[in-house]
Design a protein around this motif. Structure first.
Motif, mmCIF file in Angstrom:
data_model
loop_
_atom_site.group_PDB
_atom_site.id
_atom_site.type_symbol
_atom_site.label_atom_id
_atom_site.label_comp_id
_atom_site.label_asym_id
_atom_site.label_seq_id
_atom_site.Cartn_x
_atom_site.Cartn_y
_atom_site.Cartn_z
ATOM 1 N N HIS A 8 -0.404 0.179 16.304
ATOM 2 C CA HIS A 8 -0.128 0.543 14.722
ATOM 3 C C HIS A 8 0.858 -0.449 14.130
ATOM 4 C CE1 HIS A 8 0.496 3.013 11.173
ATOM 5 N NE2 HIS A 8 1.775 2.962 11.310
ATOM 6 N N THR A 9 1.775 -0.855 14.686
ATOM 7 C CA THR A 9 2.834 -1.998 14.262
ATOM 8 C C THR A 9 1.973 -3.164 14.303
ATOM 9 O OG1 THR A 9 4.742 -0.807 15.409
ATOM 10 C CG2 THR A 9 5.156 -3.129 14.478
ATOM 11 N N HIS A 10 1.361 -3.711 14.898
ATOM 12 C CA HIS A 10 0.505 -4.799 15.018
ATOM 13 C C HIS A 10 -0.438 -4.863 13.812
ATOM 14 C CE1 HIS A 10 -2.234 -7.982 16.183
ATOM 15 N NE2 HIS A 10 -1.548 -8.463 16.730
ATOM 16 N N SER A 11 -1.082 -3.706 13.398
ATOM 17 C CA SER A 11 -1.980 -3.723 12.257
ATOM 18 C C SER A 11 -1.273 -3.684 11.121
ATOM 19 C CB SER A 11 -2.807 -2.415 12.659
ATOM 20 O OG SER A 11 -1.857 -1.310 12.108
ATOM 21 N N LEU A 12 -0.131 -3.056 11.092
ATOM 22 C CA LEU A 12 0.778 -3.361 9.591
ATOM 23 C C LEU A 12 0.972 -4.785 9.213
ATOM 24 C CD1 LEU A 12 3.329 -0.457 10.093
ATOM 25 C CD2 LEU A 12 1.642 -0.550 8.650
ATOM 26 N N ARG A 13 1.007 -5.547 10.389
ATOM 27 C CA ARG A 13 1.168 -7.231 10.054
ATOM 28 C C ARG A 13 -0.047 -7.657 9.095
ATOM 29 N NH1 ARG A 13 2.759 -10.249 15.631
ATOM 30 N NH2 ARG A 13 4.790 -9.108 15.948
ATOM 31 N N TYR A 14 -1.134 -7.023 9.327
ATOM 32 C CA TYR A 14 -2.311 -7.444 8.549
ATOM 33 C C TYR A 14 -2.517 -6.469 7.093
ATOM 34 C CZ TYR A 14 -6.965 -7.384 6.872
ATOM 35 O OH TYR A 14 -8.297 -7.656 6.069
ATOM 36 N N TRP A 15 -2.358 -5.244 7.199
ATOM 37 C CA TRP A 15 -2.434 -4.395 6.428
ATOM 38 C C TRP A 15 -1.354 -4.502 5.259
ATOM 39 C CZ3 TRP A 15 -6.938 -2.644 5.200
ATOM 40 C CH2 TRP A 15 -7.698 -2.475 6.424
ATOM 41 N N MET A 21 -2.137 -8.391 -1.487
ATOM 42 C CA MET A 21 -3.094 -9.526 -2.158
ATOM 43 C C MET A 21 -4.145 -8.807 -3.045
ATOM 44 S SD MET A 21 -2.874 -12.566 0.550
ATOM 45 C CE MET A 21 -3.048 -11.833 2.198
ATOM 46 N N LEU A 22 -4.739 -7.847 -2.385
ATOM 47 C CA LEU A 22 -5.745 -7.387 -2.869
ATOM 48 C C LEU A 22 -5.321 -6.175 -4.146
ATOM 49 C CD1 LEU A 22 -7.820 -6.019 0.087
ATOM 50 C CD2 LEU A 22 -8.507 -7.674 -1.638
ATOM 51 N N GLY A 23 -4.216 -5.683 -3.944
ATOM 52 C CA GLY A 23 -3.687 -4.788 -4.913
ATOM 53 C C GLY A 23 -3.373 -5.495 -6.291
ATOM 54 N N THR A 24 -2.996 -6.722 -6.138
ATOM 55 C CA THR A 24 -2.644 -7.189 -7.520
ATOM 56 C C THR A 24 -3.560 -7.640 -8.181
ATOM 57 O OG1 THR A 24 -2.228 -9.221 -6.276
ATOM 58 C CG2 THR A 24 -0.244 -7.917 -6.566
ATOM 59 N N ALA A 25 -4.827 -7.799 -7.641
ATOM 60 C CA ALA A 25 -6.008 -8.000 -8.220
ATOM 61 C C ALA A 25 -6.514 -7.822 -9.770
ATOM 62 C CB ALA A 25 -7.426 -8.279 -7.378
ATOM 63 N N PRO A 26 -6.367 -6.364 -9.934
ATOM 64 C CA PRO A 26 -6.571 -5.939 -11.286
ATOM 65 C C PRO A 26 -5.681 -6.298 -12.350
ATOM 66 C CG PRO A 26 -6.833 -4.134 -9.488
ATOM 67 C CD PRO A 26 -6.050 -5.438 -8.975
ATOM 68 N N ALA A 27 -4.409 -6.402 -12.015
ATOM 69 C CA ALA A 27 -3.412 -6.896 -12.936
ATOM 70 C C ALA A 27 -3.576 -8.469 -13.161
ATOM 71 C CB ALA A 27 -1.718 -6.804 -12.305
ATOM 72 N N TYR A 28 -3.889 -9.111 -12.268
ATOM 73 C CA TYR A 28 -4.239 -10.478 -12.304
ATOM 74 C C TYR A 28 -5.426 -10.709 -13.553
ATOM 75 C CZ TYR A 28 -5.755 -15.458 -11.635
ATOM 76 O OH TYR A 28 -6.002 -16.688 -12.068
ATOM 77 N N VAL A 29 -6.371 -9.977 -13.032
ATOM 78 C CA VAL A 29 -7.709 -10.052 -13.852
ATOM 79 C C VAL A 29 -7.629 -9.565 -15.353
ATOM 80 C CG1 VAL A 29 -10.156 -9.136 -14.056
ATOM 81 C CG2 VAL A 29 -9.222 -10.222 -11.614
#
Length: 365
Positions: A8-15, A21-29
């Motif tokens: 779980h900890t290892h996967s958090l490194r990615y998530w 990065m994905l979550g800021t896309a709407p504000a950027y667009v």
């Protein structure tokens, strides 16, 4: 339980970084959309100048995660020009993280906002991103017989006429090199032999349509071609055989500790325009790449193994070039998520922005 916690900890490194990065896309667009509307009556050159600045902010945030967060060590061979130039960037292609390498070099030249990509056609379906990449000057192409020359020519001519600075990233192999896909490598080598070209071992035979068209159309405005060769350290197994390069997820999980980047600047005057000569020139460049990669992965000489020719120097990315962008985009996104109306706007941007983007890239590729 302990194993589950470790996984779980290892996967958090990615998530964690992926979510931001994905979550800021709407504000950027949305921010870009406001500027696009305001600039409708302004000169195209001014629009592109601000668009490049906005793109630089977003990509700097991306590099905060891919460089500063992961702690990857960048080893550069060759001298990157200090001044910005109009260039075509040609590189070997082996994994989904390769496009980040272009960003890593561009930010060290203060040219990050000028980066535009030649992308495979399927990426135009990426929610929000596919459409925006097209708006920023990206070009979606299909392979071989399905290659749409008219669409690419139209996009390149448009960019050139409006004077948009150009750092055009092309991966001539078209397909990612995977050492485990022996059938793909063998087919590539057979194709080279049929065409009277030297078969390559650590790259695929480069395709030249997109690269030649770009050089031909933009020749008067180009300064150089950047010939870049990339090797990810840690891609040798215990038996000394080459392994696949890390995916973006593996990269963000900090599974790549060092990247070796060989940089060679070729003045545009040294690049032939005649199609046959250009094809030979391109293949010669990839023969050089192949020799360097063969030494990198297979040499028994410790002075050549896991190194490129020349003196390699470590090039860290200063936090001042990336962290402010992450804070800016986070500051734009967080207020949207804290109110009900903001969350509705956020969700609608993802849904309707994606649908409109898909419609747009199919009407005007």
């Amino acid at each position: 339980m302990l194993l589950s916690l470790v996984v779980h900890t290892h996967s958090l490194r990615y998530w964690f970084p992926a979510t931001i990065m994905l979550g800021t896309a709407p504000a950027y667009v949305l921010s870009w959309g406001v500027w696009r509307l305001l600039s409708t009556l302004l000169p195209a050159r001014l629009y592109h100048k601000v668009d490049d600045r906005l793109y630089c902010i977003y990509q700097s945030m991306v590099l905060f995660f891919f460089e500063n967060y992961t702690g990857v060590e960048i080893v550069l061979y060759g001298d990157i020009p200090k001044n910005k130039e109009n260039v075509i960037y040609l590189s070997n292609h082996q994994c989904t993280a390769d496009w980040i390498i272009a960003d890593m070099l561009a930010i060290r030249q203060s040219a990050l906002g000028h980066v535009r990509y030649v992308l495979k056609d399927g990426l135009k379906w990426l929610p929000l991103y596919g459409w925006y990449f097209s708006q920023h000057g990206g070009i979606f192409v299909k392979r071989s017989a399905k290659f749409n020359e008219k669409a690419m020519r139209r996009k390149l001519v448009s960019q050139t006429r409006c004077g948009a600075p150009m750092y055009l990233v092309i991966f001539p192999e078209g397909t990612r090199y995977n050492p485990e896909q022996n059938n793909v490598i063998a087919a590539s080598q057979k194709f080279a032999e049929r065409e009277g070209l030297a078969p390559l071992k650590h790259t695929l035979t480069p395709r030249v349509k997109a690269s030649h068209m770009a050089v031909d159309i933009m020749n008067d405005s180009l300064d150089a071609v950047y010939d870049v060769t990339v090797a990810y350290e840690g891609t040798l197994d215990g038996a000394g055989h080459r392994k696949p390069a890390p995916s973006m997820a593996e990269f963000l999980c900090k599974e790549c500790t060092r990247i070796h980047i060989h940089f060679d600047r070729v003045d545009i005057k040294g690049v032939p325009l005649e199609p046959g000569l250009f094809r030979r020139w391109m293949h010669k460049r990839f023969e050089i790449k192949d020799r360097m990669l063969t030494d990198f992965y297979e040499s028994e000489d410790p002075d050549k193994k896991c190194k490129f020719p020349g003196e390699g120097r470590i090039s860290p990315l200063n936090l001042s070039k990336s962290l402010p962008s992450a804070l800016i985009l986070g500051g734009l996104t967080l207020p949207m998520l804290l109110t009900e109306n903001g969350r509705k706007l956020y969700a609608r941007t993802w849904v309707y922005g994606t649908l409109l983007g898909w419609l747009w890239v199919n009407i005007s590729p």
